[in-house]
Motif scaffolding. Structure first.
Motif, short mmCIF file in Angstrom:
data_model
loop_
_atom_site.label_atom_id
_atom_site.label_comp_id
_atom_site.label_asym_id
_atom_site.label_seq_id
_atom_site.Cartn_x
_atom_site.Cartn_y
_atom_site.Cartn_z
N LEU A 37 -6.37 -0.65 -1.19
CA LEU A 37 -6.10 -1.94 -0.55
C LEU A 37 -5.61 -2.96 -1.57
N ASP A 38 -6.19 -2.94 -2.76
CA ASP A 38 -5.74 -3.85 -3.82
C ASP A 38 -4.31 -3.53 -4.23
N GLN A 97 -2.02 -2.31 -2.27
CA GLN A 97 -1.16 -2.87 -1.22
C GLN A 97 -1.00 -4.37 -1.37
N GLU A 98 -2.08 -5.06 -1.71
CA GLU A 98 -2.01 -6.51 -1.87
C GLU A 98 -1.03 -6.90 -2.97
N LEU A 142 2.43 -7.02 -1.63
CA LEU A 142 2.58 -7.72 -0.36
C LEU A 142 3.95 -8.35 -0.21
N LEU A 198 0.66 -0.97 7.67
CA LEU A 198 0.03 -2.05 6.91
C LEU A 198 -1.16 -2.66 7.64
N LEU A 240 -4.12 -3.60 5.50
CA LEU A 240 -3.82 -4.79 4.70
C LEU A 240 -3.95 -6.05 5.54
N TRP A 241 -3.36 -6.01 6.74
CA TRP A 241 -3.43 -7.20 7.60
C TRP A 241 -4.88 -7.53 7.95
N ASN A 274 -7.61 -7.95 4.46
CA ASN A 274 -7.33 -8.84 3.34
C ASN A 274 -7.03 -10.27 3.78
N HIS A 310 -5.08 -11.35 6.34
CA HIS A 310 -3.71 -11.60 6.81
C HIS A 310 -3.59 -11.29 8.31
#
Length: 819
Positions: free
Chosen positions: A510-511, A513-514, A517, A543, A546-547, A550, A552
């Motif tokens: 996840l990090d 992916q961030e 972004l 994603l 991520l949404w 995190n 978003h």
């Protein structure tokens, strides 16, 4: 165990002599020993008169424990006053807590905090912690603001006895300002001017000027001088990679760690925010002006190529450097002595800092005279129209000149790298733009590309120029497609790792992916404008983690809605995007829309015979149907989904599917059927080492214990859940645990604490993009139990206090109430 040491609530006093080594040299051993002995006598008499007990002494430092906070403060005041005129000056720190008393003395974080506070001061200065001030009041004390202490994550409010002025405390600065590697040359007057504006009442100061004029560096230097003046900190927020104005306040909140709404988090804190490169998202200006109006002690320092044109703005144009400072800057960077050729070169570059930096990067192979000869002709040729900003045209000519000095392969790579937003890894550059390490290194050496934390980045000014070269090359569309295809592949590659993290409860992928972004956003922007609608659906759905995880959620909801509007064909990509959109909808109370999305996804997956898609759609539909009030209908959907996940061997989804089935049983009223399912899911989480899942399920079991009337079992379960939460980065689940804690705490009688926890959750959920309806229902039930037992004014006060809590503070509050 020492029987003379007080126990229970203790106030510690740490003292230390400032400049003891210097004093020893000045007075000699005999004189220093005499002064030190007098100092010790004064200190011991003062704390002895107030019931203080000497815990330890080392050299010229004392560690003293007092049974009362008033006595500790009185002793510190007496020591300070008695030593005021003497040769020895002592710094002192006080802090109150409840440490553990053992055979070896006191143990606990309160001892360390007191020592850190004592070490932060200066001779003659008495520092007092907020814990002590809360007990004695603030009369006669000066608020020095929040400070970061070594080994403590959260800022610590510190007060000073008396109004005397001292240098800044020796603490870890409450700031994230970057520290440029190169020295700062010139602009001393401008630094003072910017600082004076912000200290003298200007609330929103905008530094304007063309790219390369040195706005960012000037802002950083001015902000650095102001760190001691803003008690709640000075923070840099980089906005260069943003293109969506709606993300500006979200980015600010993420930078400063806002756990509530941004304005609520800042409140009346004395804070300075440096917002860097706002010009491409200048539409956010009205929202920033409103933020300043809502937060009376907030100051904004903004760099932008254009004015914001909002109320309260004070504009300061960043002009070219004066001749002497321009020459000094070039010589410092190029490592040459000033002469007439250098002065002419600087003037030819209009004394613009970026232009000087670029020219200096070539000084290792060309003399200033040669640089001037190569530059002058191009400057004459590269002029803008009559209405063009001459400084921008000059900077363009400067970058053009630097660009033309590149070899052809360097020019090609320079233009191609502009396709990345927010930088890139070497592997991405190699894949998308055919980069090689040697050429990348050459661009770094020539200051056209920066390298930091294993990523290659361009200054935005340079990237804009590179984008123009990319457009002229005829490769732009092809490279943007390669860029989008690459980041689609990255998202697809990350999906199984994210699924594994779902089982293990990790954050590494996840990090990752961030960090990408902005590149994911750029890829989606390109794909949304292309005919590849199926690809847009695939990428937006990939994603989802991520949404949703995190912070978003709102952006994810918008992206998925746009993607689904582009293509109605019943494909696997649409089914996956529908399930993702249903997950985003689960953060709101739009259960009808959520159910429609999941039902369409299920129909498509069944038609295609996609077993995983069917399992995911059944799960999403179960959530939507249950949240719509039909828990009897939700149970078979969860049951069928779980059976498919078991057949597929998807351990992560089996874990969460078991939990969902337990949830449906509990909501339907079958508490006996829910408990073994929750316990089975808990065993799965522990077996997988999934601390997040363990925390979630312990919270669910605590709620179930309350529902079943096993009140005595709930506190231990939720305490264990909260302690696990403290070590986890999932902000959504951390917030939900507060609601479980509030429900258990109501049974202990700590009603106002429960109100504060639910209020904190409400603020966090608004920041994160919405609340699960089932959590809202649980909170409504908890508050219904409270409202008739707490007066309106007490309830309102507790709610307001809860809004100001950070998640970490709320967890600590809950643990205290459950002990």
């Amino acid at each position: 165990m020492r029987r003379d040491l007080p126990s229970g609530r203790i106030t510690f006093l740490f003292t230390d002599v400032e400049g003891s080594t210097k004093l020893l040299h000045e007075r000699g051993p005999a004189g220093y020993a005499e002064a030190l002995a007098g100092h010790r006598r004064i200190v011991r008499e003062a704390f002895g008169a107030q019931g203080g007990v000497e815990v330890d002494t080392q050299g010229d430092a004392f560690f003293v424990a007092f049974p009362t906070e008033d006595g500790a403060l009185a002793a510190a005041r007496a020591i300070r006053d008695a030593l005021r005129e003497g040769p020895i000056h002592v710094r002192m720190g006080l802090h109150t807590g409840t440490p553990l008393l053992t055979d070896e003395g006191y143990v606990g974080s309160d001892v360390h905090r007191a020592a850190r506070i004592g070490a932060a001061g200066h001779g003659g200065q008495v520092l007092v912690s907020a814990a002590t001030v809360a007990l004695i009041g603030s009369d006669g004390l000066r608020d020095l603001g929040e400070h970061r202490l070594k080994d403590f994550d959260e800022p610590t409010p510190i007060y000073q006895l008396g109004d005397e002025r001292f240098p800044p405390l020796k603490t870890i600065s409450n700031t994230n300002l970057p520290h440029p590697a190169s020295s700062f040359v010139g602009r001393d007057a401008e630094v003072g001017q910017v600082a004076a504006l912000l200290l003298d009442g200007a609330r929103l100061v905008t530094l304007t000027g063309p790219g390369g004029s040195g706005k960012t560096r000037l802002a950083l230097e001015a902000a650095a001088t102001l760190v001691p003046d803003f008690k709640a900190g000075v923070f840099w927020v980089g906005l260069a990679a943003l293109r969506d104005p709606t993300l500006v306040t979200e980015t600010i909140g993420q930078t400063i760690g806002a756990k509530t709404g941004l304005a609520e988090h800042i409140g009346e804190r004395e804070m300075l925010l440096l917002l860097d490169n706002l010009e491409q998202v200048v539409e956010a200006a009205p929202e920033l002006a409103a933020l300043v109006e809502a937060c009376p002690l907030l100051r904004l320092l903004i760099t932008s190529r254009e004015r914001l044109r909002v109320r309260g703005e004070v504009e300061l144009a960043v002009l070219p450097l004066p001749d002497p400072e321009a020459v000094a800057l070039f010589c410092a960077r190029a490592g040459v002595e000033p002469d007439e050729a250098v002065r002419q070169l600087c003037r030819a570059l209009d004394n613009l800092p970026l232009a000087l930096e670029l020219a200096a990067a070539r000084a290792s192979v060309l003399s200033p005279r040669q640089l001037l000869e190569r530059l002058s002709g191009r400057l004459d040729l590269l002029k803008g129209g009559r209405d063009a900003d001459p400084r921008q045209q000059t900077l363009r000519a400067t970058i053009e000149w630097s660009h033309e000095l590149l070899a052809s392969d360097e020019q090609r790579l320079f233009a191609r790298l502009a396709v990345f937003a927010g930088g890139c890894t070497l592997q991405a550059a190699e894949t998308v733009v055919d980069a090689d390490v040697d050429t990348m290194q050459s661009l770094v050496d020539q200051s056209l590309v920066r390298f930091a934390e294993e990523r290659y980045l361009m200054l935005e000014t340079i990237r804009e120029y590179a984008l123009e070269r990319l457009a002229e090359s005829g490769e732009a569309d092809a490279l943007r497609r390669r860029h989008a295809e690459h980041f689609l592949a990255v998202a697809e590659e990350q999906e199984p790792h994210l699924r594994d993290e779902e089982l293990r409860g990790g954050r590494e992928w996840l990090d990752r992916q961030e960090r990408e972004l902005d590149n994911f956003r750029a890829a989606l922007d390109f794909l949304e404008a292309s005919p590849d609608t199926q690809v847009v659906l695939r990428m937006a759905a990939l994603l989802t983690a991520l949404w949703s995880n995190n912070g978003h959620v709102d952006e994810g909801r918008r992206r998925l809605e746009r993607a689904l509007d582009l293509d109605p064909l019943p494909t696997p990509a649409r089914a996956k995007a529908l399930n993702a959109a249903a997950e985003m909808a689960s953060f709101s109370d739009e259960t009808a829309g959520e159910q429609a999305l999941a039902a369409e996804a299920l129909e498509i997956s069944q038609r295609l015979g996609d077993r995983r898609g069917i399992a995911e759609s059944l799960f999403a539909l179960g959530v939507a149907v249950g949240e719509g009030g039909d828990w009897a209908g939700a149970r078979p959907l969860f049951d069928d989904s779980l059976r498919l996940y078991r057949d597929l061997g998807d351990e992560a989804r089996v874990l969460w599917g078991t939990r969902a089935l337990a949830w449906a049983h509990a909501e339907f009223g079958d508490l006996e059927g829910a408990r073994p399912l929750y316990e089975d899911a808990l065993r799965q989480a522990r077996s997988a080492g999934n601390r997040l899942g363990e925390s979630v399920l312990l919270g669910s079991l605590s709620w179930l214990a309350v529902r079943e009337g096993r009140i005595q079992d709930a506190p231990a379960l939720i305490k264990e859940s909260l302690r696990l939460t403290q070590d986890l980065p999932d902000r959504i689940e951390e917030a939900i645990r507060l609601c479980h804690a509030a429900r258990a705490i109501v049974e202990t009688g700590s009603l106002e604490t429960a109100v504060r926890l639910i209020s904190c959750y409400q603020a966090l959920s608004e920041e994160l993009g919405g609340s699960y309806p089932w959590v809202t229902r649980m909170n409504d039930e908890t508050l219904l139990l409270i409202r008739d037992r707490v007066g309106d004014s007490d309830f309102a006060e507790a709610w307001e206090r809860g809004q100001k809590l950070t998640a970490e503070e709320a967890v600590e509050l809950a643990l205290e109430a459950l002990d």
